[in-house]
Design an enzyme around this catalytic site. Structure first.
Site, mmCIF file in Angstrom:
data_model
loop_
_atom_site.group_PDB
_atom_site.id
_atom_site.type_symbol
_atom_site.label_atom_id
_atom_site.label_comp_id
_atom_site.label_asym_id
_atom_site.label_seq_id
_atom_site.Cartn_x
_atom_site.Cartn_y
_atom_site.Cartn_z
ATOM 1 N N THR A 1 0.821 -1.206 0.000
ATOM 2 C CA THR A 1 0.000 0.000 0.000
ATOM 3 C C THR A 1 0.857 1.258 0.000
ATOM 4 O O THR A 1 1.839 1.370 0.735
ATOM 5 C CB THR A 1 -0.929 0.010 1.222
ATOM 6 O OG1 THR A 1 -1.732 -1.163 1.209
ATOM 7 C CG2 THR A 1 -1.825 1.235 1.224
ATOM 8 N N PRO B 1 0.599 5.862 -0.494
ATOM 9 C CA PRO B 1 -0.345 6.981 -0.351
ATOM 10 C C PRO B 1 -1.303 7.102 -1.530
ATOM 11 O O PRO B 1 -2.456 7.507 -1.364
ATOM 12 C CB PRO B 1 0.586 8.202 -0.250
ATOM 13 C CG PRO B 1 1.832 7.655 0.367
ATOM 14 C CD PRO B 1 1.983 6.274 -0.208
ATOM 15 N N SER C 1 -6.344 0.437 -2.549
ATOM 16 C CA SER C 1 -7.136 -0.622 -3.152
ATOM 17 C C SER C 1 -6.688 -0.917 -4.585
ATOM 18 O O SER C 1 -6.829 -2.028 -5.077
ATOM 19 C CB SER C 1 -8.614 -0.230 -3.141
ATOM 20 O OG SER C 1 -9.067 -0.075 -1.800
ATOM 21 N N PHE D 1 0.489 2.636 5.962
ATOM 22 C CA PHE D 1 -0.429 1.749 6.675
ATOM 23 C C PHE D 1 0.066 0.310 6.654
ATOM 24 O O PHE D 1 -0.690 -0.631 6.383
ATOM 25 C CB PHE D 1 -1.849 1.840 6.100
ATOM 26 C CG PHE D 1 -2.480 3.188 6.302
ATOM 27 C CD1 PHE D 1 -2.738 3.663 7.574
ATOM 28 C CD2 PHE D 1 -2.800 3.998 5.217
ATOM 29 C CE1 PHE D 1 -3.310 4.915 7.781
ATOM 30 C CE2 PHE D 1 -3.372 5.244 5.395
ATOM 31 C CZ PHE D 1 -3.622 5.708 6.679
ATOM 32 N N GLU E 1 -7.122 -4.907 4.302
ATOM 33 C CA GLU E 1 -7.199 -6.132 3.504
ATOM 34 C C GLU E 1 -8.338 -6.087 2.491
ATOM 35 O O GLU E 1 -8.963 -7.105 2.177
ATOM 36 C CB GLU E 1 -7.362 -7.364 4.411
ATOM 37 C CG GLU E 1 -6.249 -7.563 5.410
ATOM 38 C CD GLU E 1 -4.933 -7.963 4.764
ATOM 39 O OE1 GLU E 1 -4.938 -8.291 3.563
ATOM 40 O OE2 GLU E 1 -3.908 -7.925 5.449
ATOM 41 N N THR F 1 -11.247 -2.882 1.299
ATOM 42 C CA THR F 1 -12.395 -2.200 1.898
ATOM 43 C C THR F 1 -13.703 -2.894 1.530
ATOM 44 O O THR F 1 -13.770 -3.721 0.608
ATOM 45 C CB THR F 1 -12.462 -0.745 1.398
ATOM 46 O OG1 THR F 1 -12.675 -0.759 -0.036
ATOM 47 C CG2 THR F 1 -11.173 0.005 1.717
#
Length: 384
Positions: A129, A131, A135, A159, A358, A360
């Site tokens: 992940t 910025p 997804s 994150f 994991e 949304t």
């Protein structure tokens, strides 16, 4: 069609439940106290002792192959064990495991990264992940440029679970001309982590890579095949997220039932009021539905069937269920539920994360709908 557990499976479940009730749940007041005072939930020595007791009881490497010293209990038992561990908010899991994609490493990579991770000597994190690429993992901007026998990585990840504690990272970067590639990067190669404060106890990190040099032999898998590895990592254990949530929801619902029977309002126990009964009934129905969706996804993994669609359904349903149940449980407890005297508000903050990480809720819905529209999944077929 047999929904029963074998004698051995029941024994494992009951042993885990006993261990959680005897060894883990008594630590809950200590965890709440530590977190309120800004300290880690569990002292490292306490966690080490817990895992040593678990290993002595045979719980080590629940889903780790036997050749690496694990119990290899398989997806269904792993999900059931996660449900039992979810009955407490103490951040504990049985040791002896490693990220599934580390098994794709070379013999030397397994020696340096996989085996020490299984033994608890090293800690890893998974960094995809960014910025601008959450997804949409295909929008990765981190870059790796070849320089002789090394690759130079620049970019930022965000994150990242375990990023503050890890001593190596599986980082995904675009390596020209191949495409997205996974690199095993030790912390002492130069990347740094920065904590990200959150509303719950989850402590993610931003990882910063500035001209970090990584040797060619630290590529995991094949150059340009990193996206496939990432999807294997994400998809393999997605059903485990609702599994742990189910245990939490069951524990909280039992708290609500017990409280409703003793809390008096207008001369009657609130358990006698239909409004409370409906909240209890709806929660039970939703928990049971989530449980069987989760076990079905685990069964598909065990049988070697395509499981991503079923796992997306289980993850979406379980995450929404857990948030609905904790909200009702807090409502049943009224003002007491909102206080820090009870752990309900902590669960409230913690479970909210399930609808984000994991994948949304929105991404799960997109995946489920796309599979149906494109014919990758079909309606009305049982057992296929």
């Amino acid at each position: 069609m047999d929904f029963s557990l074998t004698t051995e499976e029941r024994q494992i479940r009951d042993t885990v439940r006993s261990f959680v009730e005897r060894e883990v749940m008594p630590l809950e007041p200590e965890v709440l106290r530590n977190e309120r005072e800004g300290r880690p939930a569990l002292d490292a020595d306490v966690l080490r002792d817990l895992r040593a007791k678990a290993r002595k009881s045979g719980f080590w490497g629940i889903n780790t192959p036997e050749e690496y010293g694990g119990a290899a209990l398989g997806p269904i038992m792993s999900a059931i064990i996660a449900m039992e561990l979810g009955r407490t908010f103490v951040p504990f899991s049985f040791g002896g495991s490693a990220d599934n994609i580390l098994y794709a490493g070379t013999d030397e990579q397994k020696r340096r990264y996989l085996i020490p991770t299984i033994e608890g000597e090293r800690r890893s994190c998974f960094a995809i992940t960014e910025p601008g690429a959450g997804s949409d993992a295909r929008n990765i901007r981190a870059r790796a440029v070849r320089d002789g026998a090394e690759w130079i990585i620049n970019g930022e990840k965000t994150f990242i679970t375990g990023g503050n504690e890890a001593d190596f990272v599986m980082v995904f970067a675009v390596a020209e001309p191949y495409g997205v590639t996974c690199f095993l990067v030790d912390r002492d190669m130069g990347w740094r982590s920065e904590p990200i404060p959150t509303m719950g106890q989850w402590g993610p990190a931003s990882l910063v890579f500035e001209d970090v040099r990584v040797p060619e032999e630290n590529i995991l898998g094949e150059p340009g095949r990193g996206f496939e590895l990432a999807m294997e990592w994400i998809g393999q254990g997605r059903y485990m997220i609702p599994a742990r949530a189910i245990g939490s929801a069951e524990r909280m619902l039992q708290m609500a039932v017990d409280y409703a029977k003793i809390r008096q309002s207008m001369g009657r126990a609130i358990a006698e009021y239909q409004a409370i009964q409906w909240m209890i009934a709806d929660s039970q129905v939703e928990i049971e539905a989530a449980k069987w969706l989760t076990l079905y996804a685990a069964w598909r993994v065990r049988e070697g069937l395509e499981a991503r669609h079923a796992s997306s359904i289980a993850k979406l349903n379980g995450a929404v269920m857990a948030n609905q149940v904790v909200d009702r449980v807090l409502q049943i407890h009224g003002g007491m539920g909102y206080t820090k005297e009870l752990p309900i508000e902590r669960w409230y903050r913690e479970l909210r994360l399930l609808r984000i990480f994991e994948g949304t809720d929105e991404i799960q819905r997109r995946t489920i709908a796309r599979n149906l529209i494109k014919g990758h999944a079909r309606l009305g077929l049982i057992g296929e």
